[in-house]
Design an enzyme around this catalytic site. Structure first.
Site, PDB file in Angstrom:
ATOM      1  N   TYR A 235       0.913  -1.179  -0.173  1.00 29.38           N
ATOM      2  CA  TYR A 235      -0.117   0.141  -0.057  1.00 29.38           C
ATOM      3  C   TYR A 235       0.791   1.404   0.017  1.00 29.38           C
ATOM      4  O   TYR A 235       1.622   1.735   0.849  1.00 29.38           O
ATOM      5  CB  TYR A 235      -0.902  -0.008   1.277  1.00 29.38           C
ATOM      6  CG  TYR A 235      -1.810  -1.187   1.263  1.00 29.38           C
ATOM      7  CD1 TYR A 235      -2.403  -1.753   0.132  1.00 29.38           C
ATOM      8  CD2 TYR A 235      -2.206  -1.715   2.437  1.00 29.38           C
ATOM      9  CE1 TYR A 235      -3.210  -2.976   0.086  1.00 29.38           C
ATOM     10  CE2 TYR A 235      -3.140  -2.703   2.444  1.00 29.38           C
ATOM     11  CZ  TYR A 235      -3.510  -3.420   1.170  1.00 29.38           C
ATOM     12  OH  TYR A 235      -4.405  -4.569   1.254  1.00 29.38           O
TER      13      TYR A 235
ATOM     14  N   HIS B 161      -0.007 -11.778   0.802  1.00 30.80           N
ATOM     15  CA  HIS B 161      -0.790 -10.843   0.119  1.00 30.80           C
ATOM     16  C   HIS B 161      -1.147 -11.391  -1.230  1.00 30.80           C
ATOM     17  O   HIS B 161      -0.164 -11.531  -2.165  1.00 30.80           O
ATOM     18  CB  HIS B 161       0.163  -9.627   0.107  1.00 30.80           C
ATOM     19  CG  HIS B 161      -0.911  -8.379  -0.286  1.00 30.80           C
ATOM     20  ND1 HIS B 161      -0.428  -7.129  -0.021  1.00 30.80           N
ATOM     21  CD2 HIS B 161      -2.175  -8.238  -0.738  1.00 30.80           C
ATOM     22  CE1 HIS B 161      -1.416  -6.171  -0.519  1.00 30.80           C
ATOM     23  NE2 HIS B 161      -2.381  -6.797  -0.688  1.00 30.80           N
TER      24      HIS B 161
HETATM   25  P1  NAD Z   1     -13.146  -0.278   1.170  1.00 30.98           P
HETATM   26  O1  NAD Z   1     -14.406  -1.027   0.681  1.00 30.98           O
HETATM   27  O2  NAD Z   1     -13.028  -0.375   2.607  1.00 30.98           O
HETATM   28  O3  NAD Z   1     -13.125   1.301   0.809  1.00 30.98           O
HETATM   29  C1  NAD Z   1     -12.227   2.393   1.214  1.00 30.98           C
HETATM   30  C2  NAD Z   1     -12.738   3.457   0.551  1.00 30.98           C
HETATM   31  O4  NAD Z   1     -14.133   4.107   1.156  1.00 30.98           O
HETATM   32  C3  NAD Z   1     -12.129   4.762   0.773  1.00 30.98           C
HETATM   33  O5  NAD Z   1     -11.852   5.659  -0.281  1.00 30.98           O
HETATM   34  C4  NAD Z   1     -12.270   5.280   2.102  1.00 30.98           C
HETATM   35  O6  NAD Z   1     -12.162   6.871   2.241  1.00 30.98           O
HETATM   36  C5  NAD Z   1     -13.874   5.211   1.803  1.00 30.98           C
HETATM   37  N1  NAD Z   1     -14.710   5.549   2.892  1.00 30.98           N
HETATM   38  C6  NAD Z   1     -14.586   4.755   3.923  1.00 30.98           C
HETATM   39  N2  NAD Z   1     -15.671   4.727   4.813  1.00 30.98           N
HETATM   40  C7  NAD Z   1     -16.766   5.591   4.313  1.00 30.98           C
HETATM   41  C8  NAD Z   1     -17.798   6.290   4.494  1.00 30.98           C
HETATM   42  N3  NAD Z   1     -18.353   5.934   5.635  1.00 30.98           N
HETATM   43  N4  NAD Z   1     -18.375   6.751   3.621  1.00 30.98           N
HETATM   44  C9  NAD Z   1     -17.880   7.211   2.198  1.00 30.98           C
HETATM   45  N5  NAD Z   1     -16.523   6.726   2.203  1.00 30.98           N
HETATM   46  C10 NAD Z   1     -16.102   6.037   2.977  1.00 30.98           C
HETATM   47  O7  NAD Z   1     -11.939  -0.854   0.608  1.00 30.98           O
HETATM   48  P2  NAD Z   1     -10.392  -0.963   0.929  1.00 30.98           P
HETATM   49  O8  NAD Z   1      -9.974   0.099   1.817  1.00 30.98           O
HETATM   50  O9  NAD Z   1      -9.754  -1.707  -0.168  1.00 30.98           O
HETATM   51  O10 NAD Z   1     -10.455  -2.120   1.933  1.00 30.98           O
HETATM   52  C11 NAD Z   1     -10.487  -2.219   3.303  1.00 30.98           C
HETATM   53  C12 NAD Z   1      -9.049  -2.824   3.821  1.00 30.98           C
HETATM   54  O11 NAD Z   1      -9.186  -4.008   3.688  1.00 30.98           O
HETATM   55  C13 NAD Z   1      -7.990  -2.177   3.110  1.00 30.98           C
HETATM   56  O12 NAD Z   1      -7.607  -1.078   3.597  1.00 30.98           O
HETATM   57  C14 NAD Z   1      -6.901  -3.284   3.549  1.00 30.98           C
HETATM   58  O13 NAD Z   1      -6.276  -2.978   4.753  1.00 30.98           O
HETATM   59  C15 NAD Z   1      -7.875  -4.552   3.378  1.00 30.98           C
HETATM   60  N6  NAD Z   1      -7.517  -5.154   2.095  1.00 30.98           N
HETATM   61  C16 NAD Z   1      -6.650  -6.320   1.766  1.00 30.98           C
HETATM   62  C17 NAD Z   1      -6.814  -6.881   0.694  1.00 30.98           C
HETATM   63  C18 NAD Z   1      -5.750  -8.111   0.364  1.00 30.98           C
HETATM   64  O14 NAD Z   1      -5.143  -8.380   1.278  1.00 30.98           O
HETATM   65  N7  NAD Z   1      -5.847  -8.592  -0.690  1.00 30.98           N
HETATM   66  C19 NAD Z   1      -7.574  -6.289  -0.423  1.00 30.98           C
HETATM   67  C20 NAD Z   1      -8.419  -5.240  -0.435  1.00 30.98           C
HETATM   68  C21 NAD Z   1      -8.508  -4.649   0.896  1.00 30.98           C
END
Ligand code: NAD
Length: 322
Positions: free
Chosen positions: A56, A122
């Site tokens: 990230y 990952h």
């Molecule tokens: P997400 O679906 O959590 O969306 C995040 C986005 O939504 C950001 O732009 C944030 O600003 C926005 N957001 C958050 N709360 C909000 C709200 N209440 N209203 C409007 N917008 C809002 O997507 P993500 O961040 O990709 O997934 C969450 C976490 O999961 C990642 O940060 C990561 O830590 C993990 N993740 C891991 C993998 C992997 O290991 N392969 C893949 C995807 C995500």
């Protein structure tokens, strides 16, 4: 805050987890002071599970999170990852034994800690089954014995490949993303019973489907097909016309799913930390939710191709071409 057992690890984690990929600016530029406030507030609200990765922001998220957590490390459980670095470099994916051993040292330094609670491969789908079983996981086991990490996890998109690996090696956690939200609930069918039977903690990441289910909409790199993006826009407008933000509905929908230990949402603004925490206790209108699910029904459970061809789920389709 509510807490649940993280599988058989003995850890009790908050049902809402802090996804730190936005700290690496994966969704665009952020206000760093505000992001620190978001982390502080999350801890004040009892969020105790933080997920990050060297990938990230190509190490930026780990560096920032390490700085923000100074003096607070013992209040939270820290999960990071290994094997995925930078798609533009030859070392972009590296599942070798030696890279895993080296990677943990780099993450420990950036995160300013001496132990990683949950160390995860990952995106396993970019590795081969044999290398993951013969090198990556044995290296992680070595790190566990050496006390550098406490628990072993795997993450990825194709659900069958995650299950195949976890059937061959006893992992503590499985994380999949964009697989339990308003437009996709495949996680439940493919992994939930398996995890329950084997005492593995299931983690749902991206309940907003990587910003698709927000007023801002999907970032340009989002892999969903155009028809999914268009249909979600209709649902967003429908919610707006009824005076509700689709993100609140989407968060409630995901948080109501009981087969996961925690739901990880990406946050870099304190207002989102407040909204996403409040929704744990607040209700949403069930009729509105039903109407939104009806709008989204034609594009439900469409999985995209991700990783090496042999590791894809059979029902996956090509990513959107923007
Ligand atoms: P997400 O679906 O959590 O969306 C995040 C986005 O939504 C950001 O732009 C944030 O600003 C926005 N957001 C958050 N709360 C909000 C709200 N209440 N209203 C409007 N917008 C809002 O997507 P993500 O961040 O990709 O997934 C969450 C976490 O999961 C990642 O940060 C990561 O830590 C993990 N993740 C891991 C993998 C992997 O290991 N392969 C893949 C995807 C995500």
């Amino acid at each position: 805050m509510k807490y649940k057992k993280l599988g058989k690890t003995g850890l009790k984690v908050s049902v809402l987890g802090f996804g730190a990929s936005p700290l690496g600016e994966e969704f665009g530029k952020i206000d760093v002071n505000e992001a620190q406030k978001a982390v502080d507030l999350a801890i004040d609200f009892g969020i105790n599970y933080f997920d990050v990765a060297p990938y990230y922001g190509r190490t930026l998220a780990e560096e920032r999170l390490g700085r923000f957590l100074q003096g607070k490390r013992n209040k939270i459980f820290l999960a990071t990852k290994v094997c995925r670095y930078d798609k533009y470099l030859p070392d972009g994916f590296n599942f070798s034994y030696i890279r895993v051993i080296k990677s943990v040292e780099e993450s420990l330094r950036r995160l300013r800690t001496d132990v990683i609670d949950v160390f995860q491969i990952h995106d396993v789908e970019f590795g081969t089954y044999s290398q993951i079983l013969n090198e990556t996981l044995p290296a992680m086991d070595r790190l566990k014995k050496d006390g550098k990490i406490r628990f072993i996890g795997i993450t990825g998109y194709p659900l069958n490949f995650l299950k195949k690996i976890a059937s061959a090696f006893p992992v503590d956690t499985i994380l999949s993303y964009s697989h339990y939200n308003l437009v996709n609930t495949s996680l439940g069918k493919a992994l939930a019973p398996f995890c329950r039977e084997n005492g593995i903690a299931l983690i749902n990441a991206s309940p907003l489907n990587m910003r698709l289910l927000t007023e801002l909409g999907a970032p340009e790199w989002h892999p969903a097909q155009d028809k999914v993006i268009k249909t979600v826009k209709k649902a967003v407008s429908y919610c707006r016309a009824h005076g509700i933000n689709i993100s609140n509905l989407a968060m409630k929908f995901a948080l109501n799913y009981e087969n996961v230990a925690t739901t990880l949402v990406g946050m870099n603004e304190s207002k989102h930390v407040t909204e996403n925490t409040d929704i744990i206790e607040n209700e949403v209108d069930p009729n509105l939710l039903n109407e939104v699910l009806k709008i989204l029904e034609p594009v439900k459970d469409i999985n995209w191709l991700e990783g090496l061809p042999e590791n894809n789920d059979p029902d996956s389709v090509k990513k959107s071409t923007f």
